[in-house]
Design an enzyme around this catalytic site. Structure first.
Site, PDB file in Angstrom:
ATOM      1  N   GLY A 102       0.813  -1.218   0.000  1.00 49.56           N
ATOM      2  CA  GLY A 102       0.000   0.000   0.000  1.00 49.56           C
ATOM      3  C   GLY A 102       0.842   1.261   0.000  1.00 49.56           C
ATOM      4  O   GLY A 102       0.406   2.329   0.424  1.00 49.56           O
ATOM      5  N   GLY A 118       2.691   2.366  -2.804  1.00 54.38           N
ATOM      6  CA  GLY A 118       2.941   2.928  -4.129  1.00 54.38           C
ATOM      7  C   GLY A 118       4.273   2.474  -4.701  1.00 54.38           C
ATOM      8  O   GLY A 118       4.798   3.101  -5.610  1.00 54.38           O
ATOM      9  N   SER A 123       4.557  -0.623  -5.920  1.00 50.96           N
ATOM     10  CA  SER A 123       4.171  -1.675  -6.862  1.00 50.96           C
ATOM     11  C   SER A 123       4.361  -3.088  -6.337  1.00 50.96           C
ATOM     12  O   SER A 123       4.831  -3.974  -7.056  1.00 50.96           O
ATOM     13  CB  SER A 123       4.916  -1.522  -8.186  1.00 50.96           C
ATOM     14  OG  SER A 123       4.476  -0.387  -8.841  1.00 50.96           O
ATOM     15  N   SER A 124       3.961  -3.308  -5.087  1.00 52.02           N
ATOM     16  CA  SER A 124       4.063  -4.677  -4.569  1.00 52.02           C
ATOM     17  C   SER A 124       3.162  -5.627  -5.365  1.00 52.02           C
ATOM     18  O   SER A 124       3.547  -6.778  -5.610  1.00 52.02           O
ATOM     19  CB  SER A 124       3.710  -4.722  -3.080  1.00 52.02           C
ATOM     20  OG  SER A 124       2.454  -4.136  -2.856  1.00 52.02           O
ATOM     21  N   ASP A 154       4.501   0.238 -14.342  1.00 49.55           N
ATOM     22  CA  ASP A 154       4.966  -0.563 -13.202  1.00 49.55           C
ATOM     23  C   ASP A 154       5.470  -1.922 -13.667  1.00 49.55           C
ATOM     24  O   ASP A 154       6.572  -2.352 -13.326  1.00 49.55           O
ATOM     25  CB  ASP A 154       3.826  -0.750 -12.180  1.00 49.55           C
ATOM     26  CG  ASP A 154       3.242   0.571 -11.736  1.00 49.55           C
ATOM     27  OD1 ASP A 154       3.882   1.620 -11.957  1.00 49.55           O
ATOM     28  OD2 ASP A 154       2.139   0.566 -11.169  1.00 49.55           O
ATOM     29  N   TYR A 194      -8.447   6.943  -9.977  1.00 50.81           N
ATOM     30  CA  TYR A 194      -7.505   6.689 -11.075  1.00 50.81           C
ATOM     31  C   TYR A 194      -8.275   6.566 -12.396  1.00 50.81           C
ATOM     32  O   TYR A 194      -7.922   7.180 -13.403  1.00 50.81           O
ATOM     33  CB  TYR A 194      -6.717   5.402 -10.784  1.00 50.81           C
ATOM     34  CG  TYR A 194      -5.624   5.089 -11.784  1.00 50.81           C
ATOM     35  CD1 TYR A 194      -4.304   5.414 -11.516  1.00 50.81           C
ATOM     36  CD2 TYR A 194      -5.923   4.445 -12.995  1.00 50.81           C
ATOM     37  CE1 TYR A 194      -3.290   5.119 -12.429  1.00 50.81           C
ATOM     38  CE2 TYR A 194      -4.925   4.149 -13.906  1.00 50.81           C
ATOM     39  CZ  TYR A 194      -3.622   4.488 -13.623  1.00 50.81           C
ATOM     40  OH  TYR A 194      -2.627   4.203 -14.523  1.00 50.81           O
TER      41      TYR A 194
HETATM   42  C1  GLA Z   1      -0.067   3.506 -11.073  1.00 52.38           C
HETATM   43  C2  GLA Z   1      -0.297   2.769 -12.384  1.00 52.38           C
HETATM   44  C3  GLA Z   1       0.746   3.173 -13.429  1.00 52.38           C
HETATM   45  C4  GLA Z   1       0.833   4.695 -13.558  1.00 52.38           C
HETATM   46  C5  GLA Z   1       0.958   5.335 -12.171  1.00 52.38           C
HETATM   47  C6  GLA Z   1       0.906   6.832 -12.242  1.00 52.38           C
HETATM   48  O1  GLA Z   1       1.126   3.091 -10.472  1.00 52.38           O
HETATM   49  O2  GLA Z   1      -0.236   1.364 -12.205  1.00 52.38           O
HETATM   50  O3  GLA Z   1       0.431   2.584 -14.676  1.00 52.38           O
HETATM   51  O4  GLA Z   1      -0.248   5.225 -14.276  1.00 52.38           O
HETATM   52  O5  GLA Z   1      -0.052   4.904 -11.282  1.00 52.38           O
HETATM   53  O6  GLA Z   1       1.985   7.314 -12.954  1.00 52.38           O
END
Ligand code: GLA
Length: 346
Positions: free
Chosen positions: A114, A116, A118-119, A160, A209
């Protein structure tokens, strides 16, 4: 954690043992540009997930060191029926890889959840490899991007998964999301990357988002591709919120280019200034920051040896990334550009 026991009736000799490392990622600059065919400049980091197990049976059974478990048939028809959490990601990956054989294993993680970093993408990319995916890094990223979209219903971009699949030791990655070309980018001597958690779990990421992405798409439908445009083009749009979203995307693409140039001439002052401008644009025009993230960025910028700081990733909580001199202690994690996901032998 104990090594997993497979419940299928294969003999030990028949079982294929697999160990995979998949890094997390931090984005240095270029947020909310990937799904607009724009530019991003992230790096894979030396925090990540490790998956160990055996290929066997007809289910994928994964036990995480955070206590979560998932057990999903390789024949699952509708992955959206999986329970929320890790099982959804496992189901999304199975639906895309469609392995002939299942997997029983464990996942251990050094990534804060949680945050950010990318886990979930690290889990997806690592699991796809554990299930036997073979192909290029771009194909792996595209497959796991679809898995993430299936799992969460969030229309994420490719940054990511591509960073995690294609990471390069010692290099950040300048990615052109229109062509998926990757330019390995060195950090200047002494440039130190710190990640600091705001203490706020990311919230509302899904719906907000999708709303932002829709607004960017409607801007592009009205005035065409947003990259390489003068910022004044955004002002032609009717809806005030869409004007702001387009203004962020246009200016952020320009900042990514300028940031890469600043790194190339080892100008950390300029690189830091661009990170701060990026944060302000994400706060004011894209409206994905929070008071907690803003306060943390301000606190970090007040410290000696900090060139720049900004929210990283989707926003709405999670982590801030800072560019600093070596030896600055901000209470977070110092991260290094690392290689992408791969099998490991130990
Ligand atoms: C998340 C999404 C990515 C990107 C970012 C914002 O991490 O998975 O694809 O859009 O937000 O840059």
């Amino acid at each position: 954690m104990a090594f997993p026991t497979c419940r299928c009736d294969s003999t030990d000799e028949e079982l294929v043992t697999v160990s995979i490392w998949a890094p997390g990622r931090v984005n240095l600059i270029g947020d909310h540009t990937d799904y607009a065919d724009g530019l991003v400049l992230p790096m894979a980091i030396d925090l990540g997930v490790r998956i160990d197990g055996v290929r066997c049976g007809e289910t994928v059974e994964l036990a995480s060191d955070n206590g979560e478990t998932a057990s999903i048939s390789i024949h699952i028809e509708d992955p959206s029926t999986a329970a929320p959490g890790m099982a959804q990601y496992v189901a999304g990956v199975i639906a895309e890889v469609r392995p002939d054989v299942g997997f029983t294993g464990t996942m251990t993680s050094t990534l804060p959840v949680g945050s950010g970093l990318s886990s979930s993408s690290a889990l997806e990319v690592g699991l796809a490899l554990a299930l036997g995916f073979s192909g290029t890094a771009v194909e792996l990223a595209q497959l796991t991007q679809r898995a993430e979209q299936i799992a969460t219903g969030v229309p994420c971009g490719i940054m990511d998964q591509l960073t995690i699949a294609a990471g390069i030791e010692g290099r950040a990655l300048l990615i052109d999301c229109a062509t998926l070309d990757i330019e390995p980018t060195a950090l200047p001597e002494g440039a130190t990357i710190l990640v600091v958690h705001s203490g706020e779990q990311r919230k509302l990421v899904g719906s907000a988002y999708a709303e932002r992405r829709n607004q960017v798409e409607s801007a592009m439908a009205a005035i065409g591709p947003l990259r390489d445009r003068p910022a004044s083009d955004a002002e032609q749009l009717d809806d005030p919120a869409t004007v702001k979203r387009a203004r962020h995307v246009i200016s952020e693409n320009a900042r990514v280019r300028q940031f890469a140039e600043a790194l190339a001439r080892a100008d950390l002052d300029d690189a830091g200034r661009l990170m701060v401008e990026s944060h302000h644009s994400l706060r004011d025009d894209f409206e994905v920051s929070t008071p907690g993230l803003d306060a943390l960025v301000a606190d970090l910028l007040a410290q000696q040896g900090v060139y720049g700081a900004r929210l990283t990733g989707a926003g709405f909580g999670g982590c801030v990334v800072a560019l600093t001199d070596p030896g600055v202690d901000l209470g977070g994690w110092q991260v290094h550009p690392s290689a992408g996901a791969a099998a490991i032998s130990n």
